[in-house]
Every structure is written in C-alpha cells, then in structure tokens.
Scaffold this motif. Sequence first.
Motif, PDB file in Angstrom:
ATOM      1  N   GLU A  80       0.854  -1.217  -0.078  1.00  0.00           N
ATOM      2  CA  GLU A  80      -0.005  -0.100  -0.199  1.00  0.00           C
ATOM      3  C   GLU A  80       0.900   1.137   0.052  1.00  0.00           C
ATOM      4  O   GLU A  80       0.541   2.223  -0.563  1.00  0.00           O
ATOM      5  N   GLN A  81       1.742   1.196   0.699  1.00  0.00           N
ATOM      6  CA  GLN A  81       2.834   2.510   0.725  1.00  0.00           C
ATOM      7  C   GLN A  81       3.459   2.638  -0.788  1.00  0.00           C
ATOM      8  O   GLN A  81       3.508   3.910  -1.054  1.00  0.00           O
ATOM      9  N   LEU A  82       3.892   1.573  -1.358  1.00  0.00           N
ATOM     10  CA  LEU A  82       4.471   1.686  -2.536  1.00  0.00           C
ATOM     11  C   LEU A  82       3.398   2.270  -3.351  1.00  0.00           C
ATOM     12  O   LEU A  82       3.753   3.061  -4.293  1.00  0.00           O
ATOM     13  N   ARG A  83       2.239   1.950  -3.362  1.00  0.00           N
ATOM     14  CA  ARG A  83       1.225   2.357  -4.267  1.00  0.00           C
ATOM     15  C   ARG A  83       1.026   4.042  -3.892  1.00  0.00           C
ATOM     16  O   ARG A  83       0.689   4.718  -4.833  1.00  0.00           O
ATOM     17  N   LEU A  84       1.014   4.328  -2.702  1.00  0.00           N
ATOM     18  CA  LEU A  84       1.082   5.850  -2.435  1.00  0.00           C
ATOM     19  C   LEU A  84       2.247   6.719  -3.125  1.00  0.00           C
ATOM     20  O   LEU A  84       1.842   7.621  -3.757  1.00  0.00           O
ATOM     21  N   ILE A  85       3.391   6.047  -2.972  1.00  0.00           N
ATOM     22  CA  ILE A  85       4.429   6.802  -3.837  1.00  0.00           C
ATOM     23  C   ILE A  85       4.268   6.818  -5.268  1.00  0.00           C
ATOM     24  O   ILE A  85       4.702   7.677  -5.644  1.00  0.00           O
ATOM     25  N   ARG A  86       3.661   5.339  -5.829  1.00  0.00           N
ATOM     26  CA  ARG A  86       3.761   5.680  -7.198  1.00  0.00           C
ATOM     27  C   ARG A  86       2.509   6.672  -7.695  1.00  0.00           C
ATOM     28  O   ARG A  86       2.469   7.216  -8.399  1.00  0.00           O
ATOM     29  N   ARG A  87       1.274   6.908  -6.663  1.00  0.00           N
ATOM     30  CA  ARG A  87       0.229   7.643  -7.050  1.00  0.00           C
ATOM     31  C   ARG A  87       0.776   9.268  -7.276  1.00  0.00           C
ATOM     32  O   ARG A  87       0.342   9.839  -7.777  1.00  0.00           O
ATOM     33  N   GLU A  88       1.768   9.559  -6.096  1.00  0.00           N
ATOM     34  CA  GLU A  88       2.411  10.746  -5.934  1.00  0.00           C
ATOM     35  C   GLU A  88       3.248  10.991  -7.398  1.00  0.00           C
ATOM     36  O   GLU A  88       3.040  12.128  -7.831  1.00  0.00           O
ATOM     37  N   LEU A  89       3.886  10.031  -7.683  1.00  0.00           N
ATOM     38  CA  LEU A  89       4.692  10.125  -8.924  1.00  0.00           C
ATOM     39  C   LEU A  89       3.817  10.447 -10.126  1.00  0.00           C
ATOM     40  O   LEU A  89       4.071  11.234 -10.875  1.00  0.00           O
ATOM     41  N   ALA A  90       2.853   9.690 -10.279  1.00  0.00           N
ATOM     42  CA  ALA A  90       1.889   9.514 -11.265  1.00  0.00           C
ATOM     43  C   ALA A  90       1.309  11.002 -11.400  1.00  0.00           C
ATOM     44  O   ALA A  90       1.050  11.643 -12.482  1.00  0.00           O
ATOM     45  N   GLY A  91       0.811  11.413 -10.271  1.00  0.00           N
ATOM     46  CA  GLY A  91       0.240  13.011 -10.349  1.00  0.00           C
ATOM     47  C   GLY A  91       1.213  13.928 -10.762  1.00  0.00           C
ATOM     48  O   GLY A  91       0.991  14.787 -11.676  1.00  0.00           O
ATOM     49  N   LYS A  92       2.435  13.790 -10.415  1.00  0.00           N
ATOM     50  CA  LYS A  92       3.274  14.778 -10.833  1.00  0.00           C
ATOM     51  C   LYS A  92       3.646  14.560 -12.444  1.00  0.00           C
ATOM     52  O   LYS A  92       3.824  15.670 -13.093  1.00  0.00           O
TER      53      LYS A  92
END
Length: 619
Positions: free
Chosen positions: A544-556
């Motif tokens: 789940e944490q990795l997904r959050l990191i990915r989400r943030e990157l995706a947003g950027k």
Amino acid sequence: MSVEMMTLERAQQLLQTYYGYPDFREGQKRIVLSLLEGNDTLGIMPTGGGKSICYQIPALMLPGLTLVVSPLISLMKDQVDALTAAGISAAYINSTLTGKEVNERIRAAKRGDLKLLYVAPERLEVDWFRDEMSALSISCVAVDEAHCVSQWGHDFRTSYLSVAPFVESLPQRPILAAFTATATPEVTGDMVRLLRLEQPEVFVTGLSRDNLAMSVLRGENKREFVIKYAAEHAQEPGIIYAATRKDVDDLYERLRSAGIASGRYHAGMSDEERAASQEAFLYDDIRVMVATNAFGMGIDKSNVRYVIHFNMPKNMEAYIQEAGRAGRDGEPSQCILLFGAQDIITQKFLIEQNPQDSDRKANDYRKLQQMVDYCYTTKCLRSAMLDYFGEEHQDQPCGICSSCTDDREQVDMTIDAQKIFSCIHRMRERFGVSMVAAVLKGSRNKKVLQYGFDDLSTYGAMSDRTEKEISEIINVMASEGYLMLSEGQYPVLKLQPLAAEVLKGQRSVMQRMPAKSAESPAGRAGGSRKHDYSQSAVNETVFEQLRLIRRELAGKEHVPSYIIFNDATLREMSVVCPQTEHDMLNVKGVGEVKFRKYGKPFLDFFKDMGGDRFEGDYE
Ligand code: ADP
Ligand code: ZN
C-alpha cells in the motif's frame, strides 16, 4: 553462435534494459524473430498477451522508423506515455494536435529522432501525409487491432482499407506486422487479403494465461453476487460487464448505495461523462467499473483484478476479449461469468433483431451455441477455451478454474442420462430442451398433453427433480457431446453417437451435477492462488505504501499509475525489499531508464525501512 541466436540475445538485452523483463513470452519470441527476419507477420494474441513488445523491440533494432497504425486516440497516448517513461523515443500524430505540433513531430521523425510514430488510419488517406512519409525511411508498419479491416469483425473501420495502398505508395516496401485479438477464420482471411500481407507468418499465441482463474457460475442470484463480490474485494479494481444500459444503471446504483466507489460506462451517456468515468477508473479513483461492451477497447489498465460478466456474451471471441482485460500485469485475477438461461433468450433476440443474411445468422447461432456449451461444460474451462480457439496446449487441466476446483463428488448419472436420451428418441428428436424437460417432469402443460406425450413411457420419469434441474442436466449432456442442439432460433435436441452407446449400456456417464442449492460462490470463485508472490507472503502494508509513492509520482508526471510501475512490479518489490540499485534492477518491470526516472523514492522508502522488513506495521 547462429545469427538467430545473436539476434535473440540482442533483443533480450533490449527487453531487459528498456522494459525490465528478463524473458520474452514464448509467442513474443517467435513474432519478434519473424519480423527481424523480414517476414510479414500476423500475430493473433489476446488482450494482455503482450502485443506491443512484439513490434516495439524490432522497432529498436531495425533502422529507421516504425509506423504504428492504431485506431484509438487514448490507446496511442497511453502507448507513447509508456514508451517515453521507458526511455524510448516515440510520438503520435492525431487530431488532438495543432498543425504546428504535427509539423514538429514530422520534423523529429525526419531527423531520425523517433523510433516509433503512432497514427490513426484516417491519416494514411491524407495526401500531404503520404508525401511526408515517403520522404522517410520506414522499415516497418505495425497495424494494431488489425481486425478492424474486416467487415466480419465487430469494429469494421473503412480507413483500415487504406493501409495496403499506403504501404504500396512508399518508395521502399516496409515489413508489415499486424496484430489482433480476434481470430475467426473469416477475419484472419480478410486481414491477410485486405492488408495485402505477403506470405505472412501467422502466430496464434498467448491465449493461455496462467494467472486467470476462469469461472462459470450458474443459477446464482446475480445481483447479490455482484454486490457481495465487489464489497469483499473493495481494494481491487474490477470490471462488471452487463448486456443492457438498464442493468448497468441498476448495478451502478446498487454498488453506490452499498458504499462501493464505482463508475459506469455505456453508450447512453454523454462523451464527457464517459471520459470522466474512464479517467477515474484508470487513475484508481474508483475501483469498480460497471459497463456495457462499449467499454474496453483501448483500456490499457493492467491491474484489473477481476472481470465479472453479469450476462453471457454472444460468443467466445467477445467473451475472451472482455474477460482478458483482467490481470494484464500477470497477477492472479478472476474471470467470472454469471450464466442464466435468460441470457440465451436475450442473445437470440439480438440475433433476430439484426437484419442480416441467412449465412451470417446461422453463423451467429452456431457461435452462440458454442458459448452456451462453454457455460455448461464440466471440463477444465481453460482447456475448453484453448480447444475452441485452436491453440495447442498440454492436456493438463489448469487447476484453478471453476471446473478444476469443483470439489463436488462425481456421481453416476447413467440412469438419468438414459431416461433423457430415450425420451428425446421417443419425441422423435423434434423438440428443444424445455419441452423434453417438461415431459420428463410429467408436466400437465398444454403442449405436452396436446402431443399426447403423457402416454410416453418416459413421461414423469424424472418427476423427483424440478424442470429447471432437468434442463440443466440436458444442457450439460449437450455440452459434453451426447446431444446436439440444431442451429437456429428454436434449437431441437438430436442424439449423438455417444448417447447411443449410453442407451445400449456400453458407456456410463459420470458427472458433477448441478447442486440443488448453491454453495458460497464468492468463495469458490476465489480460486487458489498459484503464484510466486502469494498474498500471504506479501506485506500488504508495504504494498500500500508503494502504491502511495507511485500515485504521487503519477500525479506529478500526469500519467496513469501503471505507466510508472505496474502492480506486479510493486508486489515483487514489497517482497524482496530492494536495498540497492542492483537489487532494484532485478525486479521485473524495472528497466534502467525507469529506474533513473522513478527509482529513487522507492529505494529511499526501503532504505528508511532498513532492517525492519517483513515485520509489518511501519506506521
Ligand atoms: P496487449 O497489447 O497484447 O494487450 P500489452 O503489450 O499491453 O498487451 O502487455 C500486457 C502486459 O504484459 C503489460 O503489463 C506488459 O508490460 C506485460 N508484458 C509484456 N511482455 C512481457 C514479458 N515478456 N514479461 C513480463 N511482462 C510482460
Ligand atoms: Zn481448469
């Protein structure tokens, strides 16, 4: 080392460097080699089979440009985003660009700065575009969704007919590569003929996907099932296909009231509504999409964990295309078909509604019957599906489909089978399933009495069962080849040679027969997980944490999450907890370029985690 080996080795290096995958899938390897040998090549591969790599790797190895003909704007953008993220120079030209942007991209192609250029087929009909392309060195033209060239297919698009003249207008004939998921003989013939493929190598491959657990559930309360399943898998993206807009709207409302973040998609909505809904699904803002079959083409979302069919589709081709949208990342996923007898009536109605010649109609009915047979078979569903499409496979059952995991005991059905076959014989093989069932039940139905069937010795021979159960048994017998249903709107039961053997007592019939009451279906369809990284081994918190990191990157980066890394890659990370660049590059799906672009925040996360791995709770 042979030339072929050297070519393969080089191709594998590129696969590792740019995509982070150590190996080609079996079919990919053959297609890549065929193209690199200079053959026109037709790849028939289901959704998720890995088509894009089949022409992208050759594009990197061939001199000049690979022109990709792609039918959908969203698909092009997605592919180009993914390629760019992996460090491969690619662009698209379509109607969303300004004239200036188009010119820039053509100039980039002329400078040799692009390896891949995506265009819509309509573009090939434009004179100035042809002229510009003639000035380039194009070594390969890859045609995606190539079945669009055929009127037999479901997505005929006139401008696909301009691919062949376009190719011939080029000063040097490029290699032609065509890809599709639709593989009926009519469509295959059309693709070869209308795209003018020259002595093409044809590969049918990749239908067998180990990560997909196929299920057919009969006699469910479908609505309850869908809500329960979606609630139990609330964290997982899923697609629910329904046949009508009305059902889509209804299921959507029910899911919403059950507090499940859902969206819907059908042709009755405005373009904006549909685009917003699709976007929300791609970006994981909603987990469940309820849709008609209008939804899907061009949906490249790789982490769809389940596809539920609320209704039986019209044929196996349509079913596999839709169900195949599950698990494109290779992670265990479910394809569940909820079958109800009403579905057959609906599909027949649709065939009758559709004005078409009698050949096509007969063809549609035949395909419908094969779809129904799939729904009733007690054989391994994966084997049944591969048999249908003619892909070679081992005889081993898959072990995870609803037939393979059916633990109901086999019972001796010989006596019941004999009653049914003899009844059909006595009714002179002139009636369909429900009439035969009514006679065996001993129904006082007007038609039964009118024909005097109450005088038959088999009248009421199965009165201890309900008519519905008897119909089910008859349908199973038909799907197992004891009986045949004639083609047409009102199919009639005919005895097959196997049935004669049963009647003569030369063969017994062992079957798992329809249970009288359904056991927990959601549990059954859960299937077993046959995978390296089983759910239990994966630390869900880390994932789940990795997904959050990915989400943030995706947003950027303004790209969907899976363009960064897909779920399978994050899962593997959450198990191996890479501590160094080297560890990270060993994770499937992490190529060198992606590592440079996106690797750091993930690596930092694992470094912060330090030695705590596998302990859980990192809050
Ligand atoms: P298609 O276009 O045939 O529907 P894609 O090309 O999008 O399929 O590939 C489906 C998924 O499989 C993607 O997530 C892709 O990264 C992955 N994939 C493709 N080839 C390989 C491979 N050789 N090893 C591991 N994963 C792969
Ligand atoms: Zn199976």
